[in-house]
Design a protein around this motif. Structure first.
Motif, PDB file in Angstrom:
ATOM      1  N   ASN A   1       0.852  -1.174   0.000  1.00 34.53           N
ATOM      2  CA  ASN A   1       0.000   0.000   0.000  1.00 34.53           C
ATOM      3  C   ASN A   1       0.898   1.237   0.000  1.00 34.53           C
ATOM      4  OD1 ASN A   1      -1.769   2.079   0.410  1.00 34.53           O
ATOM      5  ND2 ASN A   1      -2.785   1.172   2.165  1.00 34.53           N
ATOM      6  N   THR A   2       0.963   1.908  -1.115  1.00 37.35           N
ATOM      7  CA  THR A   2       1.852   3.064  -1.252  1.00 37.35           C
ATOM      8  C   THR A   2       1.256   4.317  -0.614  1.00 37.35           C
ATOM      9  OG1 THR A   2       0.902   3.556  -3.412  1.00 37.35           O
ATOM     10  CG2 THR A   2       2.886   2.183  -3.372  1.00 37.35           C
ATOM     11  N   GLN A   3       0.036   4.227  -0.105  1.00 34.55           N
ATOM     12  CA  GLN A   3      -0.592   5.379   0.530  1.00 34.55           C
ATOM     13  C   GLN A   3      -0.127   5.557   1.971  1.00 34.55           C
ATOM     14  OE1 GLN A   3      -2.554   7.478  -1.306  1.00 34.55           O
ATOM     15  NE2 GLN A   3      -1.867   6.133  -2.940  1.00 34.55           N
ATOM     16  N   VAL A   4       0.507   4.533   2.549  1.00 35.73           N
ATOM     17  CA  VAL A   4       0.965   4.607   3.938  1.00 35.73           C
ATOM     18  C   VAL A   4       2.342   5.258   3.972  1.00 35.73           C
ATOM     19  CG1 VAL A   4       1.564   3.295   6.001  1.00 35.73           C
ATOM     20  CG2 VAL A   4      -0.373   2.582   4.593  1.00 35.73           C
ATOM     21  N   ASP A   5       2.467   6.304   4.780  1.00 39.25           N
ATOM     22  CA  ASP A   5       3.739   6.994   4.954  1.00 39.25           C
ATOM     23  C   ASP A   5       4.443   6.412   6.171  1.00 39.25           C
ATOM     24  OD1 ASP A   5       5.876   8.674   5.282  1.00 39.25           O
ATOM     25  OD2 ASP A   5       4.702  10.528   5.386  1.00 39.25           O
ATOM     26  N   THR A   6       5.305   5.413   5.946  1.00 35.21           N
ATOM     27  CA  THR A   6       5.997   4.741   7.054  1.00 35.21           C
ATOM     28  C   THR A   6       7.179   5.552   7.566  1.00 35.21           C
ATOM     29  OG1 THR A   6       7.313   3.474   5.463  1.00 35.21           O
ATOM     30  CG2 THR A   6       5.300   2.437   6.307  1.00 35.21           C
ATOM     31  N   SER A   7       7.481   6.688   6.931  1.00 33.66           N
ATOM     32  CA  SER A   7       8.615   7.500   7.370  1.00 33.66           C
ATOM     33  C   SER A   7       8.281   8.351   8.597  1.00 33.66           C
ATOM     34  CB  SER A   7       9.079   8.409   6.238  1.00 33.66           C
ATOM     35  OG  SER A   7       8.113   9.416   5.974  1.00 33.66           O
ATOM     36  N   ARG A   8       7.008   8.394   8.987  1.00 36.25           N
ATOM     37  CA  ARG A   8       6.647   9.188  10.171  1.00 36.25           C
ATOM     38  C   ARG A   8       5.480   8.562  10.912  1.00 36.25           C
ATOM     39  NH1 ARG A   8       3.110  14.366   8.630  1.00 36.25           N
ATOM     40  NH2 ARG A   8       1.950  13.498   6.879  1.00 36.25           N
ATOM     41  N   THR A   9       5.322   8.984  12.148  1.00 40.63           N
ATOM     42  CA  THR A   9       4.213   8.507  12.983  1.00 40.63           C
ATOM     43  C   THR A   9       3.487   9.717  13.571  1.00 40.63           C
ATOM     44  OG1 THR A   9       5.623   8.333  14.944  1.00 40.63           O
ATOM     45  CG2 THR A   9       5.349   6.338  13.595  1.00 40.63           C
ATOM     46  N   VAL A  10       2.229   9.482  13.890  1.00 38.31           N
ATOM     47  CA  VAL A  10       1.398  10.495  14.538  1.00 38.31           C
ATOM     48  C   VAL A  10       0.741   9.812  15.733  1.00 38.31           C
ATOM     49  CG1 VAL A  10      -0.587  12.047  14.262  1.00 38.31           C
ATOM     50  CG2 VAL A  10       0.946  11.634  12.320  1.00 38.31           C
ATOM     51  N   THR A  11       0.754  10.467  16.875  1.00 38.13           N
ATOM     52  CA  THR A  11       0.092   9.941  18.060  1.00 38.13           C
ATOM     53  C   THR A  11      -1.347  10.454  18.072  1.00 38.13           C
ATOM     54  OG1 THR A  11       2.148   9.910  19.296  1.00 38.13           O
ATOM     55  CG2 THR A  11       0.114   9.856  20.586  1.00 38.13           C
ATOM     56  N   ILE A  12      -2.282   9.527  18.208  1.00 35.99           N
ATOM     57  CA  ILE A  12      -3.693   9.886  18.298  1.00 35.99           C
ATOM     58  C   ILE A  12      -4.124   9.658  19.735  1.00 35.99           C
ATOM     59  CG2 ILE A  12      -6.005   9.519  17.362  1.00 35.99           C
ATOM     60  CD1 ILE A  12      -3.938  10.332  15.236  1.00 35.99           C
ATOM     61  N   GLU A  13      -4.618  10.703  20.389  1.00 34.85           N
ATOM     62  CA  GLU A  13      -5.143  10.601  21.748  1.00 34.85           C
ATOM     63  C   GLU A  13      -6.662  10.568  21.667  1.00 34.85           C
ATOM     64  OE1 GLU A  13      -3.454  14.126  23.455  1.00 34.85           O
ATOM     65  OE2 GLU A  13      -1.582  13.097  23.955  1.00 34.85           O
ATOM     66  N   PHE A  14      -7.282   9.746  22.515  1.00 38.53           N
ATOM     67  CA  PHE A  14      -8.733   9.572  22.482  1.00 38.53           C
ATOM     68  C   PHE A  14      -9.334  10.071  23.783  1.00 38.53           C
ATOM     69  CE2 PHE A  14      -6.795   6.198  19.931  1.00 38.53           C
ATOM     70  CZ  PHE A  14      -7.309   6.533  18.699  1.00 38.53           C
ATOM     71  N   ASP A  15     -10.507  10.715  23.658  1.00 35.16           N
ATOM     72  CA  ASP A  15     -11.181  11.286  24.815  1.00 35.16           C
ATOM     73  C   ASP A  15     -12.680  11.087  24.629  1.00 35.16           C
ATOM     74  OD1 ASP A  15     -11.484  12.877  27.192  1.00 35.16           O
ATOM     75  OD2 ASP A  15     -12.084  14.552  25.906  1.00 35.16           O
ATOM     76  N   GLY A  16     -13.389  10.918  25.735  1.00 32.39           N
ATOM     77  CA  GLY A  16     -14.839  10.781  25.691  1.00 32.39           C
ATOM     78  C   GLY A  16     -15.489  11.553  26.815  1.00 32.39           C
ATOM     79  N   ASN A  17     -16.496  12.336  26.490  1.00 30.43           N
ATOM     80  CA  ASN A  17     -17.236  13.123  27.471  1.00 30.43           C
ATOM     81  C   ASN A  17     -18.713  12.782  27.352  1.00 30.43           C
ATOM     82  OD1 ASN A  17     -14.962  14.978  28.219  1.00 30.43           O
ATOM     83  ND2 ASN A  17     -15.101  15.370  26.023  1.00 30.43           N
ATOM     84  N   ALA A  18     -19.384  12.706  28.477  1.00 30.54           N
ATOM     85  CA  ALA A  18     -20.808  12.393  28.475  1.00 30.54           C
ATOM     86  C   ALA A  18     -21.585  13.578  29.029  1.00 30.54           C
ATOM     87  CB  ALA A  18     -21.085  11.156  29.319  1.00 30.54           C
ATOM     88  N   GLN A  19     -22.609  13.965  28.299  1.00 40.29           N
ATOM     89  CA  GLN A  19     -23.543  14.969  28.776  1.00 40.29           C
ATOM     90  C   GLN A  19     -24.830  14.229  29.098  1.00 40.29           C
ATOM     91  OE1 GLN A  19     -22.889  18.264  29.268  1.00 40.29           O
ATOM     92  NE2 GLN A  19     -20.793  17.721  28.738  1.00 40.29           N
ATOM     93  N   GLY A  20     -25.010  13.890  30.340  1.00 38.75           N
ATOM     94  CA  GLY A  20     -26.191  13.138  30.737  1.00 38.75           C
ATOM     95  C   GLY A  20     -25.817  11.863  31.474  1.00 38.75           C
ATOM     96  N   PRO A  21     -26.787  10.974  31.624  1.00 42.43           N
ATOM     97  CA  PRO A  21     -26.618   9.776  32.453  1.00 42.43           C
ATOM     98  C   PRO A  21     -25.923   8.618  31.718  1.00 42.43           C
ATOM     99  CG  PRO A  21     -28.838   9.871  31.611  1.00 42.43           C
ATOM    100  CD  PRO A  21     -28.150  11.103  31.120  1.00 42.43           C
ATOM    101  N   TRP A  22     -24.695   8.830  31.323  1.00 43.19           N
ATOM    102  CA  TRP A  22     -23.940   7.821  30.587  1.00 43.19           C
ATOM    103  C   TRP A  22     -22.593   7.594  31.238  1.00 43.19           C
ATOM    104  CZ3 TRP A  22     -26.977   6.356  26.635  1.00 43.19           C
ATOM    105  CH2 TRP A  22     -27.866   7.287  26.113  1.00 43.19           C
ATOM    106  N   ARG A  23     -22.041   6.450  30.974  1.00 39.57           N
ATOM    107  CA  ARG A  23     -20.601   6.239  31.145  1.00 39.57           C
ATOM    108  C   ARG A  23     -20.096   6.080  29.722  1.00 39.57           C
ATOM    109  NH1 ARG A  23     -21.733   2.301  35.269  1.00 39.57           N
ATOM    110  NH2 ARG A  23     -20.885   0.714  33.886  1.00 39.57           N
ATOM    111  N   PHE A  24     -19.172   6.909  29.328  1.00 44.04           N
ATOM    112  CA  PHE A  24     -18.697   6.926  27.951  1.00 44.04           C
ATOM    113  C   PHE A  24     -17.201   7.161  27.951  1.00 44.04           C
ATOM    114  CE2 PHE A  24     -17.853   9.408  24.020  1.00 44.04           C
ATOM    115  CZ  PHE A  24     -18.167   8.417  23.104  1.00 44.04           C
ATOM    116  N   ARG A  25     -16.450   6.254  27.289  1.00 45.57           N
ATOM    117  CA  ARG A  25     -15.000   6.388  27.280  1.00 45.57           C
ATOM    118  C   ARG A  25     -14.400   5.578  26.136  1.00 45.57           C
ATOM    119  NH1 ARG A  25     -12.325   1.948  28.918  1.00 45.57           N
ATOM    120  NH2 ARG A  25     -13.554   0.276  29.793  1.00 45.57           N
TER     121      ARG A  25
END
Length: 180
Positions: A53-77
């Protein structure tokens, strides 16, 4: 009667020729595709070789951080806090939601990204945020986000935060017919 037999004989010959042509077409098609380099899976030393797959740039990396917020009676993460990816690479992260109420509820997730200039480069293929979610009373669910980072992402962006806010829609009881 003899005309019918002649016609039957001709039809059998035509059907046999058509079958033979269709049978010979597969290897002929494979040779043409191989010669032109189209959709080729070739065997080298007993191993099937796939085009990279030539679309993948293996010369660099990116860190993805994940976050979840709930407005109301939920547990969300998110089920994981972060991951390191190569731009162009397909990735999956799971988010978990729990309806803490004793009633069914409709909800929607709205994404946001930081830094904002990374937003057009964060490409979601599948996401629970694309549609409204209906959760039964006390239901827990894991929902995927399948994404990739566009390789055109500016090189100075090293970290992207994907944050979802999960909130109730309508605030009323969901009709029992929709839950079943």
């Amino acid at each position: 009667m003899t005309e019918n037999r002649k016609l039957l004989g001709k039809l059998i010959v035509i059907a046999t020729v058509m079958f033979g042509f269709a049978y010979a077409l597969n290897p002929f098609y494979r040779q043409i595709c191989e010669a032109l380099g189209l959709n080729v899976l070739t065997q080298k030393d007993g191993v099937v070789a796939y085009d990279k797959n030539t679309q993948v740039d293996t010369s660099r990396t990116v860190t993805i951080e994940f976050d979840g917020n709930a407005q109301g009676p939920w547990r969300f993460r998110p089920t994981q806090a972060s991951m390191t990816v190569h731009p162009g690479e397909l990735n999956t992260v799971m988010y978990e939601v729990v309806n803490t109420q004793k009633r069914a509820m409709n909800a929607q997730a709205i994404p946001s990204y930081a830094p904002q200039n990374a937003t057009p480069y964060f490409m979601k293929v599948e996401c629970f945020c694309f549609q409204q979610q209906t959760l039964k009373a006390s239901e827990a669910r894991q929902m995927p986000v399948v994404f990739y980072i566009d390789p055109k992402l500016p090189r100075e962006v090293k970290t992207i935060t994907l944050s979802y806010t999960f909130f109730e829609i309508g605030g009323g009881l969901v009709k029992s017919a929709a839950v079943q």
